[in-house]
Structures are given as C-alpha cells and as structure tokens.
Motif scaffolding. Structure first.
Motif, PDB file in Angstrom:
ATOM      1  N   PHE A  34      -8.905   2.351   3.855  1.00 60.33           N
ATOM      2  CA  PHE A  34      -7.681   3.088   4.147  1.00 60.33           C
ATOM      3  C   PHE A  34      -7.658   3.546   5.606  1.00 60.33           C
ATOM      4  N   THR A  35      -8.791   3.993   6.095  1.00 60.30           N
ATOM      5  CA  THR A  35      -8.881   4.442   7.487  1.00 60.30           C
ATOM      6  C   THR A  35      -8.531   3.306   8.444  1.00 60.30           C
ATOM      7  N   LYS A  36      -9.011   2.101   8.152  1.00 60.16           N
ATOM      8  CA  LYS A  36      -8.684   0.948   8.991  1.00 60.16           C
ATOM      9  C   LYS A  36      -7.200   0.596   8.881  1.00 60.16           C
ATOM     10  N   GLU A  37      -6.653   0.729   7.669  1.00 55.32           N
ATOM     11  CA  GLU A  37      -5.252   0.360   7.442  1.00 55.32           C
ATOM     12  C   GLU A  37      -4.294   1.253   8.221  1.00 55.32           C
TER      13      GLU A  37
ATOM     14  N   SER B  71      -3.959   8.238 -11.901  1.00 58.05           N
ATOM     15  CA  SER B  71      -5.371   7.946 -11.655  1.00 58.05           C
ATOM     16  C   SER B  71      -6.292   8.649 -12.645  1.00 58.05           C
ATOM     17  N   LEU B  72      -5.767   9.640 -13.380  1.00 58.83           N
ATOM     18  CA  LEU B  72      -6.609  10.433 -14.281  1.00 58.83           C
ATOM     19  C   LEU B  72      -6.287  10.223 -15.758  1.00 58.83           C
TER      20      LEU B  72
ATOM     21  N   ILE C  46     -12.928  10.850   3.886  1.00 59.60           N
ATOM     22  CA  ILE C  46     -13.404  11.701   2.791  1.00 59.60           C
ATOM     23  C   ILE C  46     -13.050  11.036   1.460  1.00 59.60           C
ATOM     24  N   SER C  47     -14.058  10.667   0.705  1.00 54.33           N
ATOM     25  CA  SER C  47     -13.860  10.007  -0.590  1.00 54.33           C
ATOM     26  C   SER C  47     -14.097  10.994  -1.727  1.00 54.33           C
TER      27      SER C  47
ATOM     28  N   VAL D  27       3.342   2.387   1.397  1.00 51.40           N
ATOM     29  CA  VAL D  27       2.574   2.217   0.162  1.00 51.40           C
ATOM     30  C   VAL D  27       1.288   1.462   0.475  1.00 51.40           C
ATOM     31  N   THR D  28       0.167   2.035   0.094  1.00 57.42           N
ATOM     32  CA  THR D  28      -1.117   1.362   0.248  1.00 57.42           C
ATOM     33  C   THR D  28      -1.598   0.860  -1.106  1.00 57.42           C
ATOM     34  N   HIS D  29      -2.303  -0.265  -1.096  1.00 55.14           N
ATOM     35  CA  HIS D  29      -2.860  -0.806  -2.335  1.00 55.14           C
ATOM     36  C   HIS D  29      -4.384  -0.684  -2.361  1.00 55.14           C
ATOM     37  N   VAL D  30      -4.919   0.032  -1.398  1.00 57.08           N
ATOM     38  CA  VAL D  30      -6.366   0.197  -1.294  1.00 57.08           C
ATOM     39  C   VAL D  30      -6.946   0.856  -2.546  1.00 57.08           C
ATOM     40  N   PHE D  31      -6.197   1.787  -3.124  1.00 57.56           N
ATOM     41  CA  PHE D  31      -6.732   2.570  -4.244  1.00 57.56           C
ATOM     42  C   PHE D  31      -6.290   2.040  -5.610  1.00 57.56           C
ATOM     43  N   ASP D  32      -5.731   0.834  -5.643  1.00 57.85           N
ATOM     44  CA  ASP D  32      -5.198   0.298  -6.895  1.00 57.85           C
ATOM     45  C   ASP D  32      -6.260   0.146  -7.986  1.00 57.85           C
ATOM     46  N   GLY D  33      -7.498  -0.088  -7.602  1.00 57.33           N
ATOM     47  CA  GLY D  33      -8.552  -0.234  -8.608  1.00 57.33           C
ATOM     48  C   GLY D  33      -9.011   1.080  -9.211  1.00 57.33           C
TER      49      GLY D  33
END
Length: 533
Positions: A228-231, A338-339, A289-290, A211-217
C-alpha cells in the motif's frame, strides 16, 4: 537473517524458490536425506525429533538463507517450538483454494490430498495462517502473507527487509515514541484513526474515492502495508476536503480526558492536518503500520507496565483489540466486512442502537408480511414458510451489523420457532431453543446473545430475560430480534439493538380464535401450528 517460506502443498513454494537470489534450503529434501529417504514412513514421534534436529542444524548455519516448510498436514501439526525460535521472518505463500485443488489432483506426491473439497482446503489454509501468526506474535517475529507474487517480487521484498523493513521493528519505534509521550507506566488509550476517531476514511475522502485492492485477501500483514505504501507514494491529495470529515463524538468522548494516542495506518500528511483541525494530540500515522505492528505496540507497552485500552473498527485493529487490557470495536452503523468471520469475544462493541426495521428497507418482503398479519387468514405450513423466509432475510441483514462468530441465538418457543429458524440460517451463531414456561435459561458464556421471538408486545418479558442473562454474565451484549414489535416495546428496549421485520400499533391478547374482537386475537403460535379454531 533466517527466512521461512510456508504454504500448503502445491501453493508454489518450489517454483518461487527456483528464481530467488538468496540462498535456498529445501526443508523437505533435507529431512528426507536425514531420514535416509524414508521420512514419510517414520512414526510421528521420530518425525518430530528429526524436525527439531533439522532446526538446530539450521540455527547453527551462518549467513542469510530461506527454507521452505509446512505448518501442518490437515490436522497433523508439523510446526515445532524449535521452528518458532529458529527463523527471524516467516512468510506465508497464499494460493487460492480452487487453484490448489486443481494442482493437488495432478500431483503424485500429494495424491492423499487430491479429494479434499475446496472448503476444506480453505479452512486448512486459514488455520495455518492464523496459527503461524499467533506463533510469530508469541516469539516477536515478523509474519507476512504474500499472494500472487513472483520470485522477483518476493526477492525485492526480502531485500527491503534486509534494508531494515520490519513490522516488529516499527512497533518498537512507536512504543518508544509513546513512552516519550507518557514516560511513567500508566493507563494509555490507543485509538485507531480512520473510521474510529473520525467517521470517514480520510484517504478516500482526499483521493476522490481511490480504491485499493491490496487488502482484498483480508490479511493485513506488513506485506500488505508495504504494498500500500508503494501504491500511494505518488498520489496527490485534496486536503481541502478534510473539512468534510467529522470527528467521531462517541469514541472521542471516551478518550478525550484520558492519556491517549492516535495510531493510524493512514497518510501522514492528512493526519497532520486532522490533528490541527480537531486539536488531537499524540498522533502517529504511517502507512507501514500493519495489524501486527499495532499488536506489538500494545504488547511492548504492557511489558513495560502500561495498561492499554484500545479502540478500532476493522481487521487492521483486530489483534490490537484482542491483546489490549480492554478493547472497544467501533461498529457504528455497519460491521466492517473484514471482521465478519472473526472471533470478537472479549472485545466490547460500540455500535448504533437505533432499531433496524426490515420493512423500511426492503420492498420485496411485502407479500410475506401480508401473510403474517393477524387478519390474513393464513395459518399452518404456509404461515411457517413466510416466517422462515422473513427470519432468514433479516438474519442475513444482521450479519452486516453484528458479529455472528461466538454469538448465541436464543429462540423463544413456541411462537418464535419458525422465525427463529430463519434468523439462525441467515445469521449463524450457536442455536438455543428456549421455552420460558418449562425450560431453564440457557447458560450463555459467549459475548453476544441474540434473543429471537416472533411477536414482542410490551417488551417486559424480554427485559426480565435480559436481567437474568446479565446476572449470570454482566458483560454480555444483548441483541433483540422480532418479526413484529409493538411501538411501545421499541421505546422500552431502546437501550438495546433491535432488529425487526416491522413495527405495529396493533395490540391484543393472543387466543385460539381466527379474528380480533374484544381485545383478543389469533395467537401467533396457534396459527403457526394450525391450532386455530
């Protein structure tokens, strides 16, 4: 490179600036100096003129620097076209509304905002982010939202940009690659990877549910892709588990015989294996890719004469779907979280049409269902309360399946009144009250119409209503919602998504009587309004 750091008052721009190594320009200070210390007292027209002069001065400046700025002060937009043309990179410093609220209360400089509610601050910040993003899309500029970032982390990110990182630059490379696949302008179908062309998220499958929290915002800018790439760079992947992944037959069936490209923000190694596993062609995968990269890919191809149809499932695909000549959002069984607050108008929805029956999924509603049954003997306010509660519960569930932004809720009078009120309070949208016997059908121009009635018997009257709606707006999506729907009606309406509290095989003609006999029974509207004899 010319960088702009935007954010609300008290977001922390000044604090971050103190420790950056890149040359810093304090925009507010410079504007005040140019106005002889009275910038805040100037009329709006003079403020705008001075901001444009300031932007022109910065444009002539050589070397790298970063300047702070404000997009707006509530409804007063300070941003100018000159700002949009000046900076190469826009960075937005996000701060939680609760924190900004506390800081504003103790800031003499920003005392005029001290009484703003947290919700008003949230909307203000969202407005700035959405508007700045749109400006960057228009000017082909990079836009990054950063959150909880130190000066050292921001400087490191700026250094990465100096070394070549760019969401727009990556989009240019990808567009060139796609034009190599298809050298002549044509119809191209660009399809997202995880949860679109395949049913699962290959990353989570092969990492045991990491689970990543990078995209939580819910920003999905290039900065989140960078994080995310670094994670994930040191993670290991169990590629054997890819055998459990399923191709999405619905979406693949839409693109298989077309000129298609798979454009994934997933792990390149996994997508190389998936391309072999499912014989997919033209797969491009990169964690950098964002959402903005995907948007720019579509825009760049269109500028070269290509017609683009896009397919995706979440916020990372949202701007691509909006920009495409035709966009398809794959919802499947559930709408991506997210939508849930996004405007999906103009995007075609691809989702599971199987009926959702609340009673099959929620045991807590049994008492209210018992009250609503025709033989309960309960009428009037107590029955209306049960209808409202069930409608609200079902409306809340619906938010997880279909979009409510730019959706119209059409409540059929009289029987649907209280149930429809509940659906509306739980789901949202725009409310219309409609009595088929006396009212003209509402002029629905938005993308999704939700038809609500308390009881649907044969379903034929609902089909007639749908025919009229589609005659006015052929592209409209239709969803049907009912407290109770007869089994035969479920079969008749199977081409549409149906949400119901329960189904029933019990059918009778509604009448102003308290019990069922001779093919007649208590009319729902009469029961609700306490008109039963």
């Amino acid at each position: 490179m010319k960088y702009a750091l935007y954010g609300l008052p008290c977001a922390g721009k000044t604090t971050v600036f103190e420790w950056l190594t890149i040359p810093v320009v304090h925009g507010s200070t410079e504007l005040n100096r140019m106005a002889s210390g009275r910038f805040s007292d100037l009329p709006d027209t003079e403020k705008k003129s001075l901001r444009i002069r300031y932007a022109e001065q910065l444009k002539a400046r050589t070397g790298n620097f970063i300047s702070d700025g404000h997009y707006s002060f509530l409804d007063d937009v300070a941003f100018t076209d000159a700002d949009g043309e000046l900076y190469d990179v826009f960075i937005y410093l996000y701060c939680e509304p609760e924190i900004i609220s506390e800081r504003l209360k103790s800031s003499d400089k920003n005392r005029r905002f001290a009484e703003l509610s947290i919700e008003r601050i949230r909307k203000w910040q969202s407005f700035e982010i959405e508007s700045l993003r749109a400006e960057c899309h228009k000017h082909n500029k990079d836009f990054y939202v950063v959150k909880d970032i130190s000066a050292d982390e921001l400087q490191a990110f700026i250094d990465s940009i100096e070394n070549g990182f760019s969401s727009f630059g990556l989009a240019e490379d990808i567009a060139d690659q796609i034009m190599h696949f298809y050298p002549q302008p044509c119809d191209i179908h660009i399809c997202d990877g995880d949860k679109t062309i395949i049913e699962q998220d290959s990353f989570r499958v092969c990492t045991g549910g990491h689970v990543t929290h990078v995209f939580d915002g819910n920003f999905y800018t290039g900065y989140q892709a960078f994080q995310f790439t670094k994670e994930v760079e040191n993670l290991s992947y169990d590629t054997e588990k890819l055998s459990t992944v399923d191709l999405n037959g619905t979406i693949f069936g839409m693109v298989a015989d077309k000129n298609y490209v798979i454009l994934s923000s997933g792990i390149k190694l996994l997508w190389e294996r998936l391309a072999e596993q499912f014989t997919l062609k033209n797969v491009i995968a990169d964690t950098l890719i964002s959402a903005d990269t995907k948007y720019f890919v579509v825009k760049l191809l269109q500028e070269k004469g290509y017609t683009v149809t896009a397919y995706g499932d979440g916020k990372n695909d949202y701007f691509m779907l909006k920009q495409a000549d035709k966009g398809y959002l794959y919802i499947g069984k559930y709408l991506s979280r997210s939508l849930r607050d996004s405007d999906l108008s103009g995007i075609s929805l691809v989702y599971d049409r199987f009926p959702y029956i609340l009673a099959d999924n929620d045991d807590s509603i049994a008492d209210d269902i018992a009250i609503c049954k025709s033989d309960s003997g309960v009428n009037g306010a107590m029955l209306a309360d049960a209808h409202i509660r069930l409608g609200r519960k079902l409306g809340e569930v619906m938010r997880g399946f279909i979009p409510n932004v730019n959706s119209d809720v059409i409540v059929l009078e009289r029987g649907g009144r209280f149930f429809g009120d509940g659906v509306y309070t739980g789901f949202g949208g725009t409310f219309y009250s409609y009595n088929p016997k006396t009212d003209a059908l509402p002029d629905i121009q938005q993308g999704l119409a939700v038809i609500v009635d308390s009881v649907i018997n044969t379903g034929k009257s609902v089909l007639d209503m749908i025919t009229k709606l589609k005659k006015k707006n052929p592209e409209i999506e239709i969803v049907i919602v009912s407290n109770v729907i007869q089994n035969d009606a479920v079969d008749l309406l199977q081409g549409y998504k149906v949400f119901a509290v329960r189904t029933s095989a019990n059918s009778f003609i509604g009448s102003r009587q308290s019990t069922q006999k001779n093919g007649k029974g208590p009319d729902t509207a009469d029961r609700l309004f306490n008109y039963i004899d």
